[in-house]
Write an enzyme that holds these catalytic residues in place. Structure first.
Site, PDB file in Angstrom:
ATOM      1  N   GLY A 111       0.563 -11.754  41.127  1.00 54.26           N
ATOM      2  CA  GLY A 111       1.529 -12.725  41.640  1.00 54.26           C
ATOM      3  C   GLY A 111       2.300 -12.155  42.819  1.00 54.26           C
ATOM      4  O   GLY A 111       1.804 -12.065  43.937  1.00 54.26           O
ATOM      5  N   ARG A 112       3.523 -11.695  42.547  1.00 56.07           N
ATOM      6  CA  ARG A 112       4.441 -11.322  43.628  1.00 56.07           C
ATOM      7  C   ARG A 112       3.942 -10.175  44.490  1.00 56.07           C
ATOM      8  O   ARG A 112       4.331 -10.066  45.655  1.00 56.07           O
ATOM      9  CB  ARG A 112       5.817 -10.988  43.026  1.00 56.07           C
ATOM     10  CG  ARG A 112       6.497 -12.190  42.388  1.00 56.07           C
ATOM     11  CD  ARG A 112       7.593 -11.752  41.452  1.00 56.07           C
ATOM     12  NE  ARG A 112       7.056 -10.924  40.378  1.00 56.07           N
ATOM     13  CZ  ARG A 112       7.773 -10.128  39.609  1.00 56.07           C
ATOM     14  NH1 ARG A 112       9.065 -10.036  39.783  1.00 56.07           N
ATOM     15  NH2 ARG A 112       7.189  -9.417  38.646  1.00 56.07           N
ATOM     16  N   CYS A 118       5.096 -21.266  31.976  1.00 55.99           N
ATOM     17  CA  CYS A 118       6.211 -21.519  32.890  1.00 55.99           C
ATOM     18  C   CYS A 118       7.534 -21.589  32.112  1.00 55.99           C
ATOM     19  O   CYS A 118       7.630 -22.316  31.119  1.00 55.99           O
ATOM     20  CB  CYS A 118       5.979 -22.817  33.654  1.00 55.99           C
ATOM     21  SG  CYS A 118       7.286 -23.135  34.847  1.00 55.99           S
ATOM     22  N   LYS A 165      -2.945 -19.666  30.726  1.00 57.42           N
ATOM     23  CA  LYS A 165      -2.069 -18.574  31.195  1.00 57.42           C
ATOM     24  C   LYS A 165      -0.751 -18.698  30.436  1.00 57.42           C
ATOM     25  O   LYS A 165      -0.129 -19.757  30.449  1.00 57.42           O
ATOM     26  CB  LYS A 165      -1.859 -18.693  32.698  1.00 57.42           C
ATOM     27  CG  LYS A 165      -0.967 -17.614  33.294  1.00 57.42           C
ATOM     28  CD  LYS A 165      -1.130 -17.564  34.810  1.00 57.42           C
ATOM     29  CE  LYS A 165      -0.153 -16.603  35.465  1.00 57.42           C
ATOM     30  NZ  LYS A 165       1.213 -17.144  35.497  1.00 57.42           N
ATOM     31  N   ASP A 222       3.850  -7.311  37.289  1.00 53.84           N
ATOM     32  CA  ASP A 222       4.243  -6.079  37.973  1.00 53.84           C
ATOM     33  C   ASP A 222       3.083  -5.261  38.522  1.00 53.84           C
ATOM     34  O   ASP A 222       3.120  -4.032  38.497  1.00 53.84           O
ATOM     35  CB  ASP A 222       5.132  -5.216  37.059  1.00 53.84           C
ATOM     36  CG  ASP A 222       6.449  -5.916  36.775  1.00 53.84           C
ATOM     37  OD1 ASP A 222       6.923  -6.668  37.651  1.00 53.84           O
ATOM     38  OD2 ASP A 222       6.987  -5.732  35.667  1.00 53.84           O
TER      39      ASP A 222
HETATM   40  C1  LIG Z   1       7.122 -18.220  43.656  1.00 56.30           C
HETATM   41  C2  LIG Z   1       6.423 -18.176  42.326  1.00 56.30           C
HETATM   42  C3  LIG Z   1       5.851 -19.332  41.811  1.00 56.30           C
HETATM   43  C4  LIG Z   1       5.177 -19.291  40.592  1.00 56.30           C
HETATM   44  N1  LIG Z   1       4.545 -20.404  40.142  1.00 56.30           N
HETATM   45  C5  LIG Z   1       3.752 -20.336  39.043  1.00 56.30           C
HETATM   46  C6  LIG Z   1       2.958 -21.432  38.643  1.00 56.30           C
HETATM   47  O1  LIG Z   1       2.959 -22.472  39.277  1.00 56.30           O
HETATM   48  N2  LIG Z   1       2.177 -21.292  37.538  1.00 56.30           N
HETATM   49  C7  LIG Z   1       2.149 -20.125  36.808  1.00 56.30           C
HETATM   50  O2  LIG Z   1       1.423 -20.017  35.816  1.00 56.30           O
HETATM   51  N3  LIG Z   1       2.909 -19.075  37.167  1.00 56.30           N
HETATM   52  C8  LIG Z   1       3.677 -19.150  38.263  1.00 56.30           C
HETATM   53  N4  LIG Z   1       4.382 -18.060  38.671  1.00 56.30           N
HETATM   54  C9  LIG Z   1       4.279 -16.824  37.880  1.00 56.30           C
HETATM   55  C10 LIG Z   1       3.147 -15.938  38.403  1.00 56.30           C
HETATM   56  O3  LIG Z   1       1.919 -16.620  38.317  1.00 56.30           O
HETATM   57  C11 LIG Z   1       3.071 -14.636  37.607  1.00 56.30           C
HETATM   58  O4  LIG Z   1       2.757 -14.920  36.289  1.00 56.30           O
HETATM   59  C12 LIG Z   1       4.382 -13.864  37.649  1.00 56.30           C
HETATM   60  O5  LIG Z   1       4.907 -13.816  38.958  1.00 56.30           O
HETATM   61  C13 LIG Z   1       4.211 -12.440  37.108  1.00 56.30           C
HETATM   62  O6  LIG Z   1       3.253 -11.752  37.844  1.00 56.30           O
HETATM   63  P1  LIG Z   1       3.652 -10.728  39.003  1.00 56.30           P
HETATM   64  O7  LIG Z   1       4.515  -9.656  38.397  1.00 56.30           O
HETATM   65  O8  LIG Z   1       2.329 -10.214  39.494  1.00 56.30           O
HETATM   66  O9  LIG Z   1       4.421 -11.483  40.007  1.00 56.30           O
HETATM   67  C14 LIG Z   1       5.090 -18.082  39.860  1.00 56.30           C
HETATM   68  C15 LIG Z   1       5.683 -16.936  40.383  1.00 56.30           C
HETATM   69  C16 LIG Z   1       6.329 -16.959  41.597  1.00 56.30           C
HETATM   70  C17 LIG Z   1       6.910 -15.686  42.137  1.00 56.30           C
END
Ligand SMILES: Cc1cc2nc3c(=O)[nH]c(=O)nc-3n(C[C@H](O)[C@H](O)[C@H](O)COP(=O)(O)O)c2cc1C
Length: 394
Positions: A248-249, A123, A163, A226
């Site tokens: 994630g997103r 984070c 992570k 991504d």
């Molecule tokens: C709204 C939001 C909240 C998130 N909260 C956390 C979290 O609590 N713990 C964590 O490890 N990552 C958190 N992330 C990061 C995601 O787990 C992920 O690592 C990041 O979005 C990249 O992946 P993506 O490109 O698939 O979105 C958060 C991301 C978003 C968008």
């Protein structure tokens, strides 16, 4: 062929035996090797339930603060709740105090009955890194080792994973130390969001790093960053050799992504993503689940952001989205959504439209005073044990 963006035009579905299930314990493996990323404010029980209905894999709850759990803070404990029919109770914790983290793990295993604990070491948010947690922790290898060992010991038979991000910034990559500590502590896998904390969500996740880390690892590596379409997951695994993916997103306002992932990993071509009418059906279902769980006031407040994510990229939706930002009731929500044409097919441009975090980086990752000067430090920073407040994750 189902709608897909140009970048994925030639990606084939998985061949039989091309990918392996991802072991969580000696008895339980995940197929497809797909994990819903823990996301603060997002991966609550209603959303996990919706995603689970669509597909298979592992659905991780929101991150919770170890001190909040060890003090039995009502709000934090409330966030660590699971539906009765949740097959694998998975949650993420964060903190920089080995004793708090161990207490939290014991509480989760003994009182909540979790089946999996993930440790947040990625984070980038100021409130988290400023207390030595999240992506600040791997910059203190000894303390990180103590935290991981304490959690693994406290969790007993329950698997623990980590992570991470690549590091604090491009000059201070910490993934190698994180990989060593994760492996030495006996964690099951390490998830890698292929950006630094400083980069936030800017640019592209650099999948080449996932390949490099996977090459060096003796435990499974899960790639993250991504994956917007099911095809990206296959592309990432083929390009990097990683053992699974974290999403994630890509699934925000697109929970059917888990259905498509299950299909392509099973070698089946998925159907086109849903037309707007079907999307609205999912929105109503999601709203009802949230209202049932949180009550109408909070449930609909939550739905404001979800409505925006679900409709993003659909032609003519911008005006309606503006109105949806002010809804207070289910009736309001339905009234605004009734302005949309249910026959509009899923548009190509909605496939990769950004949702949630915006693409800016931060100038500097906020760290506790003197954090980088004492890499060997073994004590948690003052303030690591501050009471739980609300986190926006990352
Ligand atoms: C709204 C939001 C909240 C998130 N909260 C956390 C979290 O609590 N713990 C964590 O490890 N990552 C958190 N992330 C990061 C995601 O787990 C992920 O690592 C990041 O979005 C990249 O992946 P993506 O490109 O698939 O979105 C958060 C991301 C978003 C968008």
């Amino acid at each position: 062929m189902a709608l897909r963006s140009e970048i994925n035009a030639d990606v084939p579905v998985a061949a039989p035996g091309e990918f392996a299930p991802l072991p969580l314990t000696n008895a339980v493996s995940l197929w497809p090797p797909v994990v819903l990323a823990p996301m603060a404010g997002v991966t609550n029980p209603p959303y996990r339930s919706l995603c689970r209905r669509m597909g298979a894999g592992l659905y991780v709850a929101e991150m919770v603060h170890s001190r909040g759990l060890s003090e039995r803070n009502a709000r934090t404990v409330g966030m660590a709740s699971f539906a009765d029919d949740e097959p694998i109770r998975s949650i993420q914790i964060f903190g920089a105090d080995p004793s708090d983290m161990a207490d939290a793990a014991r509480f989760l295993v003994e009182e909540v009955g979790v089946d999996h604990i993930d440790i947040n070491m990625g984070c980038p948010v100021r409130k988290v890194t400023g207390r030595g947690s999240g992506s600040a922790l791997p910059a203190r290898p000894k303390l990180m080792g103590a935290v991981l060992t304490a959690v693994v010991r406290a969790a007993g038979e329950v698997p623990v994973t980590t992570k991470i991000r690549l590091g604090l910034d491009d000059d201070r990559h910490t993934w190698a130390d994180a990989l060593a500590a994760t492996t030495d502590a006996g964690c099951r896998w390490m998830g890698v969001h292929a950006r630094t904390a400083q980069a936030g969500y800017s640019g592209q996740a650099d999948w080449d790093w996932i390949a490099r880390i996977t090459e060096q690892a003796t435990i499974p590596i899960l790639g993250n960053g991504d994956i917007w379409e099911c095809w990206d997951a296959l592309r990432m695994m083929r390009a990097t050799g990683c053992d699974g993916v974290i999403i994630g997103r890509g699934c925000l306002g697109r929970p059917w992504l888990f259905r498509e992932l299950a299909q392509v990993f099973d070698g089946t071509e998925p159907a086109d993503p849903p037309a707007l009418g079907e999307v609205l059906g999912v929105v109503f279902e999601h709203a009802e689940l949230l209202v049932e769980y949180f009550g109408e006031t909070k449930g609909i407040l939550e739905m404001r952001k979800w409505c925006s994510w679900y409709t993003k990229g659909f032609p003519g939706s911008a005006v309606v989205r503006e109105g949806l930002q002010h809804i207070d009731t289910l009736v309001d929500m339905r009234r605004w959504l009734s302005h949309l044409d249910p026959d509009i097919p899923f548009p190509a441009r909605a496939l990769r439209v950004p949702r949630a975090k915006r693409g800016h980086s931060q100038d500097k990752v906020h760290l506790p005073h003197g954090w980088l000067e004492q890499e060997d430090g073994e004590s948690p920073p003052p303030g690591a044990d501050s009471p739980a407040v609300s986190w926006s994750g990352g």
